[in-house]
Enzyme design. Sequence first.
Site, PDB file in Angstrom:
ATOM      1  N   SER A 150       0.851  -1.130  -0.323  1.00 40.68           N
ATOM      2  CA  SER A 150       0.085   0.323   0.225  1.00 40.68           C
ATOM      3  C   SER A 150       0.561   1.111  -0.418  1.00 40.68           C
ATOM      4  O   SER A 150       1.925   1.452   0.096  1.00 40.68           O
ATOM      5  CB  SER A 150      -1.336   0.157   1.203  1.00 40.68           C
ATOM      6  OG  SER A 150      -1.736   1.786   0.971  1.00 40.68           O
ATOM      7  N   TYR A 165      -2.177  -1.490  10.504  1.00 40.39           N
ATOM      8  CA  TYR A 165      -2.145  -1.642   8.959  1.00 40.39           C
ATOM      9  C   TYR A 165      -0.789  -0.545   7.864  1.00 40.39           C
ATOM     10  O   TYR A 165       0.112  -1.331   7.474  1.00 40.39           O
ATOM     11  CB  TYR A 165      -3.441  -0.349   8.044  1.00 40.39           C
ATOM     12  CG  TYR A 165      -3.407  -0.785   6.526  1.00 40.39           C
ATOM     13  CD1 TYR A 165      -3.803  -2.193   5.994  1.00 40.39           C
ATOM     14  CD2 TYR A 165      -3.287   0.171   5.940  1.00 40.39           C
ATOM     15  CE1 TYR A 165      -4.133  -2.151   4.752  1.00 40.39           C
ATOM     16  CE2 TYR A 165      -3.362  -0.219   4.284  1.00 40.39           C
ATOM     17  CZ  TYR A 165      -3.589  -1.712   3.904  1.00 40.39           C
ATOM     18  OH  TYR A 165      -3.711  -1.245   2.564  1.00 40.39           O
TER      19      TYR A 165
END
Length: 258
Positions: A150, A165
């Site tokens: 990401s 995350y």
Amino acid sequence: MDIEQLFAVRDKVVVVTGGSRGIGEMIARGFVAAGARVYISSRSVEACEALADELSATGTCVALPADLSSSDGVHQLASQVAEREDRVHVLVNNAGATWGAPFDEYPESGYDKVMDLNVKSVFLLTQALASRLRAAATEEDPARVINIGSIDGGFHVPAFESYAYSASKAAVHQLSRHLAKFLAPDRVTVNAIAPGLFPSKMTKVVMAHEEEVVATIPLGRVGRAEDMAGIAIYLASRAGAYTTGAVIPVDGGHATCR
């Protein structure tokens, strides 16, 4: 030079985790449309089988439901693949989770859940399928591991309090580079894709502010299925055979051009 063959993935065996929705579904659809033999996995038996049935109408897609948050689930999936295939040309490690909470309230259980699924399962599944990847690999056409990271994993600091995350995706990027170095002699390439904003269940909260977020993206839109399928097929085809250890942002310039 045969351009069609340069990007061909027909008849390759592809395993996509988290393949029943979101980015995993986008990638799975792309590979099925390109003629690959695709296995998708997710925790939801119903969602996994429904998508496999739909995609099998136009290609080959098999559902192998599994919960990759535990080592037992990882080895269950690897065993199911091994029962069906002696070679795996492409492994897409996409299954992931996020957890948002204020810093002072962020739970240890949530942190562990995210790290176990987003990082540890990537390593364990790659390890468990390594013999199949090595069996598929040749000097001209290596086997491929494609990890989904990401832009939150090091390209910028997220706007939301999703500590585990972002840390997990930074770990995925570094793990990809590390694996790339040590699997290269086996003719297995390892790369990471770092998506920006794509519509999915995980990005539902962000998509609620789509207009505001799109204003910060230089290309002026969120990602589409073709954008994700295209980069995955590039990495899995002859066109991407000399690319390894890369972390490729696919974000419309959101984090990389600001």
